[in-house]
Design a protein around this motif. Sequence first.
Motif, mmCIF file in Angstrom:
data_model
loop_
_atom_site.group_PDB
_atom_site.id
_atom_site.type_symbol
_atom_site.label_atom_id
_atom_site.label_comp_id
_atom_site.label_asym_id
_atom_site.label_seq_id
_atom_site.Cartn_x
_atom_site.Cartn_y
_atom_site.Cartn_z
ATOM 1 N N ASN A 34 42.506 -14.610 -11.004
ATOM 2 C CA ASN A 34 42.193 -15.942 -10.462
ATOM 3 C C ASN A 34 41.303 -16.685 -11.460
ATOM 4 O O ASN A 34 40.168 -16.307 -11.705
ATOM 5 N N GLN A 79 39.869 -20.571 -13.174
ATOM 6 C CA GLN A 79 39.674 -22.022 -13.027
ATOM 7 C C GLN A 79 39.089 -22.542 -14.336
ATOM 8 O O GLN A 79 38.025 -22.087 -14.771
ATOM 9 N N TRP A 81 43.749 -24.605 -12.016
ATOM 10 C CA TRP A 81 43.479 -23.240 -11.596
ATOM 11 C C TRP A 81 44.762 -22.534 -11.212
ATOM 12 O O TRP A 81 45.800 -23.155 -11.015
ATOM 13 N N LYS A 95 46.709 -18.227 -10.880
ATOM 14 C CA LYS A 95 46.653 -16.776 -11.055
ATOM 15 C C LYS A 95 47.443 -16.421 -12.304
ATOM 16 O O LYS A 95 48.549 -16.943 -12.504
ATOM 17 N N VAL A 137 39.795 -29.511 -7.698
ATOM 18 C CA VAL A 137 39.176 -28.769 -6.590
ATOM 19 C C VAL A 137 38.203 -29.699 -5.899
ATOM 20 O O VAL A 137 37.640 -30.607 -6.504
ATOM 21 N N LYS A 138 38.029 -29.472 -4.638
ATOM 22 C CA LYS A 138 37.044 -30.251 -3.881
ATOM 23 C C LYS A 138 35.902 -29.306 -3.505
ATOM 24 O O LYS A 138 36.113 -28.325 -2.814
ATOM 25 N N SER A 139 34.698 -29.600 -4.000
ATOM 26 C CA SER A 139 33.576 -28.724 -3.668
ATOM 27 C C SER A 139 32.926 -29.189 -2.366
ATOM 28 O O SER A 139 33.181 -30.265 -1.885
ATOM 29 N N ARG A 165 37.106 -17.675 -4.651
ATOM 30 C CA ARG A 165 36.496 -18.579 -5.633
ATOM 31 C C ARG A 165 35.744 -19.681 -4.899
ATOM 32 O O ARG A 165 36.225 -20.219 -3.910
ATOM 33 N N ASN A 209 33.314 -23.355 -5.366
ATOM 34 C CA ASN A 209 32.842 -24.488 -6.170
ATOM 35 C C ASN A 209 31.788 -25.178 -5.314
ATOM 36 O O ASN A 209 32.113 -25.721 -4.254
ATOM 37 N N SER A 239 31.443 -24.028 -0.107
ATOM 38 C CA SER A 239 32.863 -24.330 -0.290
ATOM 39 C C SER A 239 33.613 -23.269 -1.105
ATOM 40 O O SER A 239 33.330 -23.067 -2.279
ATOM 41 N N THR A 283 37.315 -22.377 -2.590
ATOM 42 C CA THR A 283 38.464 -23.212 -2.934
ATOM 43 C C THR A 283 39.751 -22.426 -3.188
ATOM 44 O O THR A 283 40.828 -23.007 -3.216
ATOM 45 N N SER A 284 39.655 -21.133 -3.416
ATOM 46 C CA SER A 284 40.871 -20.326 -3.543
ATOM 47 C C SER A 284 40.502 -18.866 -3.318
ATOM 48 O O SER A 284 39.328 -18.520 -3.208
ATOM 49 N N LYS A 285 41.533 -18.015 -3.249
ATOM 50 C CA LYS A 285 41.255 -16.606 -2.976
ATOM 51 C C LYS A 285 41.922 -15.716 -4.009
ATOM 52 O O LYS A 285 42.841 -16.147 -4.710
#
Lengths: 476, 448
Positions: free
Chosen positions: A394, A396, A420, A422, A474-476, B400, B402, B441, B443-445
């Motif tokens: 994974n 980013q 981002w 894999k 991405v949205k934090s 993951r 952010n 937050s 944002t992915s796994k």
Amino acid sequence: MKEALDFLEGSKAEYFDVRFESIDEEEITVENAVVKGYSIEQTQGVGIKVLYDGAWGFSATNRLSKDALLKAAKDALEIAKVSATLKKERVELSSEKPYKDTYRAEVAVDPFSVDRGKKVELLVEATRIMKKVSEIVRAEGELRFRKIKKLFLSSEGAEIDQEIIVSGGAIRAHAVGNGDYQMRSYPAGLEGDSAARGWEFIEEMKLLENAEKTAGEAKDLLYAEVAPSGEYDLVIGGSQMALQIHESCGHPAELDRVMGYEISFAGGSFMTPEKIGTFRYGSPIVNITADATIPGGLGTFGYDDEGVKAQRSFIVKDGILVGYLMSRETAAKLGLVSNGAARAHGWWSIPLIRMTNINLLPGTASFEELIGGVEEGFYIDTNKSWSIDDKRVNFQFATEVAYEIKNGKLGKLYKNFVYWGKTPEFWAKCDAVGDESLWHVWGVMNCGKGQPMQIMHVGHGTSPARFRKVRVGVKS
Amino acid sequence: MRGEEFYRGVSRYLSIYSSAMGIEYMAVVRSARHALTRFANNVIHQNVSVERTTLSILGLKDNKLAVVSTERFDEDGVEEAFERLKEVLAVSKPMEYQFKFPLPKMVPSYAAYDEETAKADPNVRARVVKGFVERAEKESADAFGYFSTGEEEFSVMSSNGNFLYHLGSFANLNLVVSKNDGSGYAGWAGISMNETSFEDLAESAVSTALNAQNPVEIDPGKYTVILSPDAVADALGFFGWVACNGRAHEEKTGPSVKYLGKRVSQLPITVADDPAYEGIVPVPFDFFGHPRHRFSLIEDGNFARLTYSHGAALKYGKEPTGHSFMFTSLEDSFPINLVFEPGEVSVEEMINSVDRGIYITRFHYTNVVDPMELVITGMTRDGTFLIEGGELTKPIKNMRFNFGFFDLLKNLEMVSRETKTVASEYGLSVVAPYVKVHEFSFTSKSDH
């Protein structure tokens, strides 16, 4: 070193090697036409590695007296004896010819012979040009040179004398305005670009010629729109591809990492041995080599720090995982022989498996064809941020610039671009790689690994490449 | 180690050639013996000891600067270093502001040395490692990590009469225990091996690994989280470097532009650079000999102040704060003894207060995505758990994140009274508590 060698010869060590290194470094940093750092550094010392009763010990010192070197040899032996008390199996080394050789990296102009004033003036002028753009609060330029001399002696009879010269540099423009801060770098992010070459490499970088454009792009980023989120086709420029290869192929292919030696720190790897020869790493056009023989590559040398001759091997062939970066110890565990990837930061470091030049081999597409094949997407380049999980899957990454591609044409500039995915899924989306004319070996000076941390210089040959439907934003 | 008299001898040589060549100087001499035993799969695979001494001289003449580093400390070596300084200064350019070295100042003294730790031999480290391995093997698990001990001398000297000397010891470690598809982690740093319980550290890593078996997958999104001290310390490092550097503030390239002087947390939290804090590995003065005392960065929930290096202080008309640690980057500064001071609740109370959330043992491969908001990305690892109804109910696969550091502070709900001292990137230490934060937050796994 005679006393130390005699002592080890007389011990019951199964193997030992002694590595003397002398490193000269010169680094110049200029900001806004002012010299902010001109540093000259010299270090020399000896690292001694001993295998005793099937376990390792290592000791290093920069005291070069007879007594100090003898003490280092004794310490290395004693440490190995202690290591042996906690072993499950004996360390075996893959067989290797004990070379007696001399290697000198080919350099047209020794950078240490170039007038220091000329180096300063180059950076002063480059930063002066960038500073003309009013939004630039800091215009930076840097040059670095390193001369590494090594003498490697082993109990097997190896005697290898090497000299490698490294040259590198970068310029960066930091812009502030419109309520924002942005940075643009040339020719690549972080420490720019470097090579095992001489002053000629610096001249070919054309820092002066690119200063105005770099500063202009930094300013433009302040007023650019933030990149959107979604799934887009990407054409990834060469310097960002270097980072992509580094993190998602180079590191996971390190066999010590695969075997768990780095788990507590940087993690393991998804490239486990049962996958060799069958695992689809990427699309069939993805071919990745480890090649320490490319002239001028930053990961090029004559012999690694175990005395193994530099070589070229495949990690990924036609999209299939086929090999690793290996040391003598790790190769032996798989019944293989080392492909020469054991490298140490300096005399004070034990060799670890490190990248050499890890390269995505060129494809057939021109730059126009790469862009022309995208209906809606982005051309992105220059790394800004990077992170990947502890199995190297994974990831980013963020880039400094993203240019919109619409109907096969480059369009406007976007900022704060993040993508981002894999690793195997991402590389499976690669449908075109730029041709040989676009191929360049990028130099990465700051690859960190190990405890104590070692910083290694490595190379990545690549062209720009195209990937379909990559997740962006991405949205934090 | 070489002892104070050795450094005074180097200082005398420096003074001789400084006078002879008309070059002012600040110099740092560091001598270290670092030993580290590294283990994986329940065996020692790397075992090293390194002794190294370096002298770095920052030369100043006609308002021009140059740095020469050498490892030769005799008179000839120092003379050669000054010859090189002279050559480089001849081609350098004057600084844009008047540079000068500080006058000698009184500096504090902190207890920093434990002889047993400083002199620990490989057998001592191997015994600790063996304890970790045996505990892991008892559960049919594998131990991975390192244990490092050593000592370091640090001396600062200058042409205007400064001479400072510090001797410290250190020990630090990390431990990952892995079994099947779960792992656990423990880490520690300090000046003395006797400050910690290796048995407790092993127990913590083992129990986390056992509880982490068969992780389930959950969807990314915003969750209430409890961050362990290791995770908090990781984020604090970025805060110190990116947000507290006075130079970035002056250039308007850091988040302090937006947040300095503002209330950043509703809780009365304090984050300080504090070399006097119990358990920290202290550094009593910086490369310019400025004293290092407790220096609060966030005070009672307000982002109170920034660090200024010696160069940045001269350039921007500020007071230097004792955070200059690079001769080659004179205007940058960073806090190296970070402490996030404890709160009032227990970790248990903190977990009990969470109806549904996530407990994070450790961050992995963190990096800054957006410096202006200090957005940090990274992964969880070595024990991530779902909290339901006030209890850790099941392990979950890594994810993951952010997050904006100042969003994290804004969403801070609780700070634990328990703290841990963990190793920092500089080989020093950070003290941090557990914290509870809402709207963290993911944002992915990952697949594991």
